[in-house]
Design a protein around this motif. Structure first.
Motif, short mmCIF file in Angstrom:
data_model
loop_
_atom_site.label_atom_id
_atom_site.label_comp_id
_atom_site.label_asym_id
_atom_site.label_seq_id
_atom_site.Cartn_x
_atom_site.Cartn_y
_atom_site.Cartn_z
N SER A 267 -34.68 29.47 -16.35
CA SER A 267 -35.22 28.12 -16.28
C SER A 267 -34.08 27.12 -16.13
O SER A 267 -32.92 27.43 -16.38
CB SER A 267 -36.02 27.80 -17.54
OG SER A 267 -35.18 27.74 -18.67
N SER A 268 -34.44 25.88 -15.74
CA SER A 268 -33.42 24.85 -15.55
C SER A 268 -32.73 24.49 -16.86
O SER A 268 -31.53 24.22 -16.90
CB SER A 268 -34.05 23.60 -14.93
OG SER A 268 -35.10 23.12 -15.74
N VAL A 269 -33.51 24.49 -17.97
CA VAL A 269 -32.93 24.19 -19.28
C VAL A 269 -31.91 25.25 -19.67
O VAL A 269 -30.83 24.94 -20.19
CB VAL A 269 -34.04 24.09 -20.35
CG1 VAL A 269 -33.41 23.92 -21.73
CG2 VAL A 269 -34.98 22.95 -20.04
N TYR A 270 -32.25 26.51 -19.40
CA TYR A 270 -31.33 27.61 -19.72
C TYR A 270 -30.04 27.48 -18.91
O TYR A 270 -28.94 27.70 -19.42
CB TYR A 270 -32.00 28.94 -19.43
CG TYR A 270 -31.10 30.14 -19.66
CD1 TYR A 270 -30.81 30.58 -20.95
CD2 TYR A 270 -30.52 30.81 -18.58
CE1 TYR A 270 -29.96 31.66 -21.17
CE2 TYR A 270 -29.68 31.89 -18.79
CZ TYR A 270 -29.40 32.31 -20.08
OH TYR A 270 -28.56 33.38 -20.28
N LYS A 271 -30.17 27.10 -17.64
CA LYS A 271 -28.99 26.95 -16.79
C LYS A 271 -28.08 25.83 -17.30
O LYS A 271 -26.86 25.95 -17.29
CB LYS A 271 -29.42 26.66 -15.35
CG LYS A 271 -30.05 27.86 -14.64
CD LYS A 271 -30.47 27.49 -13.23
CE LYS A 271 -31.11 28.68 -12.52
NZ LYS A 271 -31.56 28.32 -11.15
N LEU A 272 -28.70 24.73 -17.75
CA LEU A 272 -27.91 23.63 -18.30
C LEU A 272 -27.19 24.07 -19.57
O LEU A 272 -26.03 23.72 -19.79
CB LEU A 272 -28.82 22.44 -18.60
CG LEU A 272 -29.34 21.66 -17.40
CD1 LEU A 272 -30.34 20.60 -17.85
CD2 LEU A 272 -28.20 21.01 -16.63
N ARG A 273 -27.89 24.84 -20.39
CA ARG A 273 -27.27 25.33 -21.62
C ARG A 273 -26.09 26.23 -21.30
O ARG A 273 -25.05 26.16 -21.96
CB ARG A 273 -28.30 26.08 -22.45
CG ARG A 273 -27.72 26.63 -23.75
CD ARG A 273 -28.74 27.36 -24.58
NE ARG A 273 -28.12 27.97 -25.74
CZ ARG A 273 -28.77 28.69 -26.65
NH1 ARG A 273 -30.07 28.87 -26.53
NH2 ARG A 273 -28.13 29.21 -27.67
N ARG A 274 -26.25 27.06 -20.29
CA ARG A 274 -25.16 27.95 -19.89
C ARG A 274 -23.95 27.15 -19.43
O ARG A 274 -22.81 27.49 -19.74
CB ARG A 274 -25.63 28.87 -18.76
CG ARG A 274 -26.62 29.94 -19.19
CD ARG A 274 -25.96 31.05 -19.97
NE ARG A 274 -24.98 31.77 -19.16
CZ ARG A 274 -24.18 32.70 -19.64
NH1 ARG A 274 -24.21 33.01 -20.93
NH2 ARG A 274 -23.31 33.33 -18.86
N ARG A 275 -24.19 26.06 -18.72
CA ARG A 275 -23.09 25.22 -18.26
C ARG A 275 -22.36 24.58 -19.43
O ARG A 275 -21.14 24.49 -19.45
CB ARG A 275 -23.60 24.15 -17.31
CG ARG A 275 -23.94 24.67 -15.92
CD ARG A 275 -24.31 23.55 -14.98
NE ARG A 275 -24.52 24.04 -13.63
CZ ARG A 275 -24.89 23.27 -12.62
NH1 ARG A 275 -25.08 21.97 -12.81
NH2 ARG A 275 -25.06 23.78 -11.42
#
Length: 221
Positions: free
Chosen positions: A1-9
């Motif tokens: 998900s987009s939220v997960y991608k942001l968290r990864r960043r």
């Protein structure tokens, strides 16, 4: 998900960039609140538009710069709300009114402030303030960024004891004198080992900031 991608960043940011990330949000809050108070009294026309220039790290867009758009700006907008102006004839917000907005309901992050979140909301459009004129720029071609870099470097060297007093004592004239300390020093939960290294210098930090405050002649009120 987009939220997960942001968290990864966020997780992949270096420690120094992670600290800069959170400090930047606090800086934006302070900058907008202090600048609106100051210019509403001294130069109201300056509140007509906010031009943001951020020093680009590389010629191509970096992950940190993408975070500016994806997280820093939205989080700063939320952190600034609610925003209050001073109701006094000495404060002229006429030019700032162009940033006023009326919404059909309260933003989700302000619902806790009202018993009826579905009621009309009147406030400031911080998204417009932050994004209307925003640019990553090369400091080599931007005189404003160069000047800020000189001031920041001089202050940093002063705090580290690497610059003679004659080289930094007049920096205070560039600061706005406010009721609280003109420079806030955050301590981000240091462990005992780190704190033991910082603590002995706190007295010197206080000396530098005190010297700057005595030189500051542009009062907020």
């Amino acid at each position: 998900s987009s939220v997960y991608k942001l968290r990864r960043r966020l997780d992949n940011l270096s420690q120094s960039l992670a600290v800069q990330f959170f400090i930047t949000i606090s800086l934006i809050q302070e900058l907008i609140k202090i600048s609106t108070l100051y210019y509403a009294q001294k130069l109201p026309k300056e509140l007509k538009k906010f031009n943001w220039f951020v020093d680009a790290k590389e010629t191509k867009t970096t992950d940190y710069e993408r975070l500016w758009t994806l997280l820093i700006l939205p989080m700063a907008v939320q952190a600034l709300s609610p925003f209050y102006t001073v109701k006094d004839e000495k404060f002229d917000y006429s030019y700032f009114k162009r940033f006023s907005q009326t919404l059909e309901r309260f933003p989700f992050y302000l619902e806790h402030l009202t018993e009826n979140p579905n009621s009309e909301f009147k406030g400031i459009d911080f998204k417009m303030i932050m994004q209307e004129s925003f640019k990553f720029d090369d400091s080599k071609q931007n005189v404003g960024l160069q000047l800020v870099d000189i001031v920041a470097s001089a202050f940093s060297r002063a705090m580290n004891g690497n610059l003679q007093e004659q080289g930094w004592e007049n920096l205070g004239r560039l600061f706005i004198k406010k009721p609280s300390q003109i420079v806030q020093i955050p301590f981000l939960h240091p462990d005992s080992q780190t704190y033991s290294k910082i603590h002995p210098r706190r007295k010197f930090y206080g000396y530098v900031i005190g010297k700057l405050e005595r030189k500051a002649n542009r009062k907020l009120y």
